[in-house]
Design a protein around this motif. Structure first.
Motif, PDB file in Angstrom:
ATOM      1  N   ASN B  45      40.648  44.182  39.348  1.00  0.00           N
ATOM      2  CA  ASN B  45      41.641  44.643  40.318  1.00  0.00           C
ATOM      3  C   ASN B  45      41.691  46.167  40.262  1.00  0.00           C
ATOM      4  OD1 ASN B  45      43.168  45.438  38.161  1.00  0.00           O
ATOM      5  ND2 ASN B  45      44.649  43.791  38.290  1.00  0.00           N
ATOM      6  N   PRO B  46      42.400  46.796  41.218  1.00  0.00           N
ATOM      7  CA  PRO B  46      42.395  48.271  41.255  1.00  0.00           C
ATOM      8  C   PRO B  46      42.940  48.930  39.991  1.00  0.00           C
ATOM      9  CG  PRO B  46      43.151  47.398  43.342  1.00  0.00           C
ATOM     10  CD  PRO B  46      43.046  46.231  42.402  1.00  0.00           C
ATOM     11  N   ARG B  47      43.626  48.189  39.133  1.00  0.00           N
ATOM     12  CA  ARG B  47      44.133  48.793  37.911  1.00  0.00           C
ATOM     13  C   ARG B  47      43.097  48.719  36.785  1.00  0.00           C
ATOM     14  NH1 ARG B  47      49.209  47.856  35.556  1.00  0.00           N
ATOM     15  NH2 ARG B  47      48.757  49.987  34.985  1.00  0.00           N
ATOM     16  N   GLY B  48      41.979  48.122  37.081  1.00  0.00           N
ATOM     17  CA  GLY B  48      40.922  48.050  36.090  1.00  0.00           C
ATOM     18  C   GLY B  48      40.992  46.797  35.235  1.00  0.00           C
ATOM     19  N   GLN B  49      41.870  45.845  35.624  1.00  0.00           N
ATOM     20  CA  GLN B  49      41.954  44.616  34.841  1.00  0.00           C
ATOM     21  C   GLN B  49      40.978  43.574  35.375  1.00  0.00           C
ATOM     22  OE1 GLN B  49      45.979  44.580  35.726  1.00  0.00           O
ATOM     23  NE2 GLN B  49      46.678  45.219  33.685  1.00  0.00           N
ATOM     24  N   ILE B  50      40.497  42.740  34.432  1.00  0.00           N
ATOM     25  CA  ILE B  50      39.524  41.708  34.789  1.00  0.00           C
ATOM     26  C   ILE B  50      40.183  40.638  35.654  1.00  0.00           C
ATOM     27  CG2 ILE B  50      38.041  39.905  33.833  1.00  0.00           C
ATOM     28  CD1 ILE B  50      37.072  42.660  33.139  1.00  0.00           C
ATOM     29  N   VAL B  51      39.561  40.274  36.766  1.00  0.00           N
ATOM     30  CA  VAL B  51      40.071  39.184  37.589  1.00  0.00           C
ATOM     31  C   VAL B  51      39.255  37.923  37.362  1.00  0.00           C
ATOM     32  CG1 VAL B  51      40.441  38.366  39.939  1.00  0.00           C
ATOM     33  CG2 VAL B  51      40.969  40.740  39.351  1.00  0.00           C
ATOM     34  N   ARG B 262      36.835  50.002  42.701  1.00  0.00           N
ATOM     35  CA  ARG B 262      36.096  48.791  42.346  1.00  0.00           C
ATOM     36  C   ARG B 262      35.323  49.071  41.067  1.00  0.00           C
ATOM     37  NH1 ARG B 262      35.478  47.721  48.280  1.00  0.00           N
ATOM     38  NH2 ARG B 262      33.714  49.124  48.298  1.00  0.00           N
ATOM     39  N   PHE B 263      35.992  48.824  39.932  1.00  0.00           N
ATOM     40  CA  PHE B 263      35.399  49.175  38.641  1.00  0.00           C
ATOM     41  C   PHE B 263      34.238  48.253  38.272  1.00  0.00           C
ATOM     42  CE2 PHE B 263      39.728  50.964  38.231  1.00  0.00           C
ATOM     43  CZ  PHE B 263      39.363  52.281  38.031  1.00  0.00           C
ATOM     44  N   GLY B 264      34.292  46.994  38.722  1.00  0.00           N
ATOM     45  CA  GLY B 264      33.215  46.053  38.424  1.00  0.00           C
ATOM     46  C   GLY B 264      31.895  46.486  39.031  1.00  0.00           C
ATOM     47  N   THR B 265      31.877  46.709  40.353  1.00  0.00           N
ATOM     48  CA  THR B 265      30.629  47.136  40.991  1.00  0.00           C
ATOM     49  C   THR B 265      30.254  48.548  40.542  1.00  0.00           C
ATOM     50  OG1 THR B 265      32.049  47.466  42.903  1.00  0.00           O
ATOM     51  CG2 THR B 265      30.401  45.743  43.076  1.00  0.00           C
ATOM     52  N   GLY B 266      31.266  49.386  40.299  1.00  0.00           N
ATOM     53  CA  GLY B 266      30.981  50.728  39.785  1.00  0.00           C
ATOM     54  C   GLY B 266      30.242  50.640  38.460  1.00  0.00           C
ATOM     55  N   SER B 267      30.701  49.755  37.570  1.00  0.00           N
ATOM     56  CA  SER B 267      30.042  49.594  36.277  1.00  0.00           C
ATOM     57  C   SER B 267      28.631  49.059  36.449  1.00  0.00           C
ATOM     58  CB  SER B 267      30.832  48.639  35.390  1.00  0.00           C
ATOM     59  OG  SER B 267      32.089  49.186  35.109  1.00  0.00           O
TER      60      SER B 267
END
Lengths: 273, 295
Positions: B45-51, B262-267
């Motif tokens: 999510n936008p806060r960087g937590q795993i969904v 989007r921290f997931g795709t960014g990573s």
């Protein structure tokens, strides 16, 4: 060795290259001493007509340049000190102390130089935010206190020291701490200077990280502050460049005094590993 | 027994000395590296937590989009335009100024000067110089009778302009490394070559360049890594534009993670970047094994 015709030709090429390379820096310094009238005139002035310093005063009153400079100094000095300490300690261990898994741990240090910083950026950002370290010196400094490059540099220097000194010191009952402080460090002053210049300039230049973790104006470093200058109400270039000039001076002065240290030593850590 | 104790004490000292570095690397390098791998396999999510755990969906999304290949292409073009230019210029300057004399000290200082200019500051100066109407570059071009160029606003020129600025800022360090390398070559090699009647260009080809090859190799590895990681100058000069013409990989990654959150795709993008850099470094080392001369 070089023929009579080649010498002046080479000199002309060098002078031309020097003019081209120095020009952007010269332009910033020159324009920062021009009045707004001089800046706007056409054809543009190549030299300021006088030593006009009002821009510097004005920039200080419009943007907290002093605060930016102070922040950058705190961050750069802390990171430099951290590098010198952590790197010299680790290098001493690799060079003089026997301990298990040395080869493996050494390869971990090699690996640190292979991981681009961008790969760790997102988790580091999340860590710092979770710790509530955004907009703080801690957040700007603590993630950067270690250096693989510096460790190599010191290790190279330590390995070049004659072993006999350390054996003699051991005979005299000097422990590792004593040998580190009283022998190894004093004999590697040039490695110290090299790493200090290198780390200071590197820390002073940090851009993306402070951009990510600072929002308050009072915590901004010069690199971010300078882009702020650009977006402020006044887009008068001589003011922007006056601010820039002030911000560029510390590392430039460091280069003038530290160039001798950099030449010759900068490749040691990397090439002769 | 005493021996064992001494050995233990020695090892304790070893780890004690390593501890600050190991802690720093552990928390801010190795942990986040594995966290990046972990994040890249999840949606956040936008806060960087795993969904959710999404397997390789992030990678599939990235590798399936035209956009990503475009940014890879731009990054490589950028590397291709900057690295050889910078190496050749720096090498020539270093060859011409390595001798110790009164003039060369000043040349050395000038040619190394860009190492001390922060890239953020340099970018702002160059942005002003590149300005289409009031910038100095277009003014100088007018002397040559050339019409003004939209250095940063024309998609055909933007990447070239950013490259010129990057070459300029990179010369300082490249020059310093090569200069140090040349200074490290023993003087007597030249002396004996001179005895054998070698001319100056022959000496450069037969002695300087082969002995300098480790330094050149080191610089090219560092430069490829650096070019693929470029961000600051792009952010200040063009913000990836115009028309995405300067949207390099790291700028794209920054947008994905810190603008779109989007921290997931960014990573996942960061991991791909790491793999590309790793691959290039390995390839360069392979080539170097054959070509580089180690004394």
């Amino acid at each position: 060795m070089i023929s009579r015709l080649q010498r002046p030709a080479a000199l002309i090429i060098l002078i031309l290259a020097a003019v081209v390379i120095i020009y952007p820096i010269y332009y910033a310094f020159a324009a920062s001493m021009m009045t707004s009238g001089e800046m706007d005139s056409f054809p543009p002035h190549l030299f300021p007509s006088s030593l006009y310093l009002a821009n510097f005063k004005l920039v200080f009153s419009l943007v907290p340049v002093a605060q930016f400079l102070y922040n950058s100094f705190v961050v750069a000095i802390a990171i430099t000190a951290g590098h010198l300490l952590t790197a010299s300690l680790a290098a001493y261990a690799f060079a003089f102390i026997r301990f298990p898994f040395k080869a493996f741990i050494f390869s971990l240090f090699v690996a640190t130089m292979m991981i681009p910083w961008e790969v760790t950026m997102i988790p580091n950002f999340l860590t710092i935010r979770n710790w509530g370290w955004t907009d703080s010196y801690w957040g700007l400094i603590v993630p950067f206190l270690t250096t693989g490059f510096g460790t190599f540099l010191f290790r190279q220097f330590f390995l070049q020291l004659p072993k006999e000194i350390f054996e003699a010191a051991k005979m005299d009952g000097l422990g590792h701490m004593g040998a580190f402080v009283r022998i190894a460090l004093p004999l590697t002053r040039s490695a110290f200077a090299t790493l200090a210049v290198h780390s200071f300039i590197g820390a002073w230049n940090m851009y993306l990280w402070p951009l990510l973790i600072t929002n308050e104006e009072s915590m901004r470093t010069v690199q971010i502050g300078v882009t702020m200058l650009q977006f402020e109400e006044f887009t008068s270039w001589n003011l922007v460049l006056a601010g820039l000039t002030l911000m560029m001076l510390p590392p430039l002065l460091l280069l003038v005094f530290g160039l001798k240290q950099l030449v010759g030593n900068v490749t040691l850590g990397a090439l002769k590993g | 027994m005493g021996n064992k104790l001494a050995k233990f004490k020695e090892a304790a000292f070893g780890f004690g000395f390593l501890m600050p570095s190991l802690l720093g690397f552990g928390i801010f390098l190795f942990y986040p590296f594995f966290k990046s791998v972990y994040l890249s396999l999840h949606s956040t999510n936008p806060r960087g937590q795993i969904v959710d755990f999404v397997w390789f969906d992030n990678f599939k999304d990235i590798l399936g989009s035209e956009h990503f290949y475009q940014s890879i292409k731009i990054s490589f073009l950028f590397a291709l335009m900057t690295i050889p230019t910078c190496l050749i210029i720096s090498l020539c300057l270093a060859l011409l100024t390595h001798k110790k004399n009164k003039i060369n000290i000043y040349f050395q200082l000038i040619f190394a000067s860009s190492i001390a200019i922060p890239i953020g500051n340099a970018s702002v100066i160059w942005k002003i110089l590149f300005h289409p109407t009031a910038g100095m570059f277009n003014y100088f071009l007018s002397f040559l009778g050339i019409d003004p160029i939209g250095w940063l606003t024309d998609p055909a020129y933007a990447l070239i302009s950013v490259s010129i600025m990057t070459v300029w800022i990179s010369i300082g360090f490249t020059y310093l490394v090569l200069l140090s390398g040349i200074k490290g070559i023993p003087e007597d090699l030249y002396e004996s070559a001179k005895m054998d009647g070698a001319g100056s260009s022959a000496m450069v080809r037969k002695i300087t360049l082969p002995l300098l090859s480790p330094a050149i190799f080191f610089m090219s590895v560092i430069s490829v890594i650096g070019a693929l990681q470029s961000f600051s100058q792009i952010n200040i000069l063009t913000e990836g534009g115009p028309a995405n013409s300067t949207n390099v990989v790291v700028y794209d990654l920054y947008q994905e993670a810190f603008v779109n959150y989007r921290f997931g795709t960014g990573s996942a993008q960061a991991i791909i970047l790491f793999l590309i850099i790793l691959l290039f470094t390995i390839v360069q080392f392979r080539i170097a094994e054959r070509k580089v001369h180690y004394s």
